[in-house]
Design an enzyme around this catalytic site. Structure first.
Site, PDB file in Angstrom:
ATOM      1  N   HIS A   1      -1.137  -0.579  -5.404  1.00 56.84           N
ATOM      2  CA  HIS A   1       0.174  -0.890  -5.983  1.00 56.84           C
ATOM      3  C   HIS A   1       0.823  -2.059  -5.225  1.00 56.84           C
ATOM      4  CE1 HIS A   1       4.182   0.445  -7.781  1.00 56.84           C
ATOM      5  NE2 HIS A   1       4.560  -0.366  -6.812  1.00 56.84           N
ATOM      6  N   GLU A   2       0.798  -1.976  -3.887  1.00 59.91           N
ATOM      7  CA  GLU A   2       1.467  -3.003  -3.069  1.00 59.91           C
ATOM      8  C   GLU A   2       0.708  -4.332  -3.108  1.00 59.91           C
ATOM      9  OE1 GLU A   2       4.399  -2.356  -2.263  1.00 59.91           O
ATOM     10  OE2 GLU A   2       4.289  -0.190  -2.513  1.00 59.91           O
TER      11      GLU A   2
HETATM   12 CO    CO Z   1       6.369  -1.285  -6.274  1.00 59.93          CO
END
Ligand code: CO
Length: 192
Positions: free
Chosen positions: A134-135
C-alpha cells in the site's frame, strides 16, 4: 509539523524521487510523520501523504506509540518478489473513513534502507506485506482506490466524490493552494 493531505491533493499522484541523504532534517521529518500517523491512528504513512515527494514511508503495525520498537522506516524501497494473491479490506489516511477490498500479493520480498542508512531486506506476509505494498504504491502516485474492482468502486463512488467536492471547495476558499501552485512546490522539493 507536516499535515496529512487528503485525496485529491496532487502530492498523492506525484511520482516521488529517491531520498539522497539522511541528515538531521530528514530524521526530524520522519519523527513528525510517526507522530502524525499515530494521531490519525494509522499503521503506515508515505512521505507524499505529507506533501514531501520523496521515496520513503514509515510503518508501525501496532499503531501504538508506546511500542516504538515496532517502528520501521523504509527508504527507497523496492519490492523485488511477489507471490500469491489475497483480497482484504484496506483504508488510507488520505481518504479517511473509506474502506474497500483490494487484491495484493500474499507474500513479498522488499529491499530498502533504514534510518541508519543500512540496506535491509524483509520477507513479508499478512498485514506487513499488505502495508508495504500500500505504502510503496503511494510513492508511485498510486492509491488503493485505483485497485478497486467495479463493485468496490461503485460502493465508494459517493464518498470519493465527496472528497473531491470538499477539496475543490477548500481551494476556492483559499484554504488550500491551487493545483498549479502545489505542483510547483512539489517540483521544487523534488529538485532539492
Ligand atoms: Co494510504
Amino acid at each position: 509539523m507536516p499535515r496529512i493531505v487528503h485525496y485529491p491533493h496532487p502530492a498523492l499522484r506525484y511520482p516521488s524521487v529517491p531520498v539522497s541523504r539522511i541528515d538531521d532534517a530528514f530524521r526530524t521529518l520522519v519523527r513528525a510523520m510517526f507522530d502524525r500517523m499515530y494521531e490519525a491512528q494509522g499503521i503506515g504513512l508515505a512521505a507524499n501523504q505529507v506533501a514531501i515527494p520523496r521515496r520513503f514511508f514509515v510503518l508501525n503495525l501496532t499503531a501504538d506509540p508506546a511500542q516504538a520498537d515496532q517502528e520501521l522506516v523504509f527508504i527507497n524501497p523496492t519490492i523485488v518478489k511477489r507471490h500469491g494473491l489475497v483480497e482484504e479490506e484496506e483504508g488510507c489516511l488520505s481518504l479517511p473513513s473509506l474502506y474497500g477490498e483490494v487484491k495484493r500479493a500474499r507474500k513479498i520480498r522488499v529491499q530498502a534502507y533504514n534510518l541508519s542508512g543500512e540496506a535491509v531486506e524483509y520477507d513479508a506476509s499478512d498485514l506487513f506485506s499488505r502495508a508495504i505494498q500500500h505504502e510503496t504504491d503511494h510513492l508511485d502516485g498510486k492509491l488503493f482506490i485505483d485497485s478497486f474492482d467495479d463493485q468496490a468502486r461503485k460502493a465508494a463512488q459517493e464518498k470519493i466524490r465527496a472528497f473531491e467536492t470538499a477539496y475543490r471547495q477548500a481551494q476556492e476558499s483559499g484554504e488550500i493552494a491551487s493545483d498549479e501552485d502545489i505542483k510547483r512546490q512539489l517540483d521544487d522539493l523534488a529538485r532539492d
